[in-house]
Motif scaffolding. Structure first.
Motif, PDB file in Angstrom:
ATOM      1  N   SER A  55       0.858  -1.184   0.000  1.00  0.00           N
ATOM      2  CA  SER A  55       0.000   0.000   0.000  1.00  0.00           C
ATOM      3  C   SER A  55       0.897   1.238   0.000  1.00  0.00           C
ATOM      4  O   SER A  55       1.653   1.464   0.944  1.00  0.00           O
ATOM      5  N   TYR A  56       0.802   2.044  -1.061  1.00  0.00           N
ATOM      6  CA  TYR A  56       1.648   3.242  -1.149  1.00  0.00           C
ATOM      7  C   TYR A  56       0.931   4.310  -1.960  1.00  0.00           C
ATOM      8  O   TYR A  56      -0.071   4.035  -2.620  1.00  0.00           O
ATOM      9  N   SER A  57       1.447   5.515  -1.899  1.00  0.00           N
ATOM     10  CA  SER A  57       0.704   6.663  -2.430  1.00  0.00           C
ATOM     11  C   SER A  57       0.701   6.750  -3.944  1.00  0.00           C
ATOM     12  O   SER A  57      -0.203   7.352  -4.528  1.00  0.00           O
ATOM     13  N   TYR A  76       1.451   9.575   1.448  1.00  0.00           N
ATOM     14  CA  TYR A  76       0.597   8.476   1.895  1.00  0.00           C
ATOM     15  C   TYR A  76      -0.424   8.989   2.909  1.00  0.00           C
ATOM     16  O   TYR A  76      -1.622   8.671   2.810  1.00  0.00           O
ATOM     17  N   CYS A  88      -5.231   5.763   0.413  1.00  0.00           N
ATOM     18  CA  CYS A  88      -4.228   5.063   1.228  1.00  0.00           C
ATOM     19  C   CYS A  88      -4.595   5.091   2.707  1.00  0.00           C
ATOM     20  O   CYS A  88      -4.639   4.037   3.365  1.00  0.00           O
ATOM     21  N   GLU A 134      -7.251   1.911   2.492  1.00  0.00           N
ATOM     22  CA  GLU A 134      -6.344   0.770   2.584  1.00  0.00           C
ATOM     23  C   GLU A 134      -5.771   0.601   3.991  1.00  0.00           C
ATOM     24  O   GLU A 134      -5.787  -0.502   4.553  1.00  0.00           O
TER      25      GLU A 134
END
Length: 382
Positions: free
Chosen positions: A237-239, A299, A305, A309
């Motif tokens: 999970s990243y921007s 993020y 994000c 997430e």
């Protein structure tokens, strides 16, 4: 994976003492079951002294359970001991060494009673039935008898040291081949299979090439190799910002060997086709065994994000259905008060990757920590 196998081998190796005097080396081949050379314990065999093992800086009383009737024969120089221990690693004893292969051992020579490592070169077989393997380019001094020989190519303990070819020299020595040991102690074959069926730590450390070699030379392990090989799913999970994307790419290079050895499958939203990102991303997040949160200012400011997430990842963490690992990419404020603030973030120093003096070393540290998590989760798979 050899460094990890070497570390596991070290933890499976013990020093054998008679009346608290160091005599030699042995290694775990089953829960509470230790293999060594019969000549390491002659006085104890004659019931004239007590027998102990030294393991993990503690002493334990040991008992002899098996010694071949004719242990004076060099190829029957074997003994099995039992100790009141179960929570320890066990080696995978199988096959035989091949000429020119590299062998690793850990033992307790008199000069280093706390234990030490050696690497040898296998010269080739010896004996009328090739029951021994001769190795060289390393010392085999008193105390090394009974030490395991790890074949770096197959990932198996292919033999046990018996003799020196020259004390305090580089001439090396001879070891009894694993296939001969198992032929002399046939019950040990079933002990080994049961041990590695119950605890797969050794099997999970083998590379693809080592697994292929093991299946060829020891077909009894083929069913075990076909079980529990499912790769863990890792969701990143990243921007998606340009700076974070570059850092994610650097991290994924460190994870390449995990994917190549089928330990993990990794995913992130940019791998998905246009028009399916949101639903597919959510599905992969729900299926992930491990979720990496790549933390940065971008993020924290991203609704997808942070609000979607990360929040769902934390729900899965609380439910115990996924392992969440925050990774600090760039300096970011107020992390301690975030929902993931209570989790151990990486790097462990707390310093973001971009502020590390050696970025490659920081990325490797993260990969090493992730590898430990992978092994922990895979050991719990059924």
């Amino acid at each position: 994976m050899i460094d990890d196998l070497a570390a596991l081998l070290q933890r499976a190796t013990v020093r054998i003492d008679a009346a608290h005097n160091p005599r030699g080396t042995g290694f775990f081949v089953g829960p509470g079951l230790i293999l060594t050379c019969a000549h390491v314990i002659p006085s104890a065999h004659k019931a004239t002294s007590s027998l102990q093992i030294y393991w993990q800086e503690r002493y334990y009383e040991a008992a002899i359970t098996t010694v071949p009737a004719d242990d004076s024969s060099p190829d029957r120089d074997l003994a099995l001991l039992t100790v009141p221990l179960e929570d320890h690693p066990c080696v995978l004893l199988c096959g035989e060494a091949q000429p020119y292969s590299s062998l690793y051992t850990y033992g307790y020579p008199g000069s280093v009673p706390g234990g030490t490592s050696f690497i040898f070169d296998a010269a080739g077989p010896a004996g009328e039935r090739n029951q021994w393997i001769t190795f060289q380019r390393g010392p085999v001094d008193p105390g090394m008898s009974g030490a395991p020989l790890l074949d770096r190519e197959s990932g198996c303990v292919c033999g046990m040291i018996q003799f020196s070819l020259g004390l305090h020299s580089e001439r090396g020595g001879q070891g009894l081949q694993a296939r001969v040991i198992l032929a002399q102690l046939p019950d040990l074959v079933n002990h080994q299979l049961a041990t590695h069926r119950q605890n797969r730590r050794w099997l999970e450390l083998l590379s693809v090439e080592q697994r292929q070699r093991l299946g060829q030379c020891c077909p009894q392990y083929q069913p075990l190799l076909q079980q529990n090989t499912k790769a863990l799913k890792v969701f990143i999970s990243y921007s998606g910002s340009q700076r974070d994307r570059k850092l994610r790419e650097e991290l994924e290079k460190q994870l390449a060997s995990f994917r190549r050895n089928q330990l993990i499958e990794s995913y992130h939203s940019e791998q998905l086709s246009a028009g399916r990102e949101r639903s597919e991303s959510q599905r992969l997040l729900e299926q992930a065994d491990i979720i990496l949160l790549l933390i940065s200012p971008d993020y924290m400011s991203s609704d997808q994000c942070y609000n979607e997430e990360m929040q769902r990842a934390m729900q899965r963490h609380e439910a115990g259905t996924a392992r969440i690992i925050p990774i600090k990419l760039r300096p970011t404020v107020e992390l301690a008060n975030s929902p993931f603030g209570k989790l151990q973030a990486l790097p462990r120093s707390g310093q973001p990757i971009t502020e590390s003096r050696d970025r490659d070393a920081a990325m490797k540290e993260i990969a090493d920590e992730l590898y430990r998590v992978i092994q922990e989760l895979k050991s719990k798979q059924t």
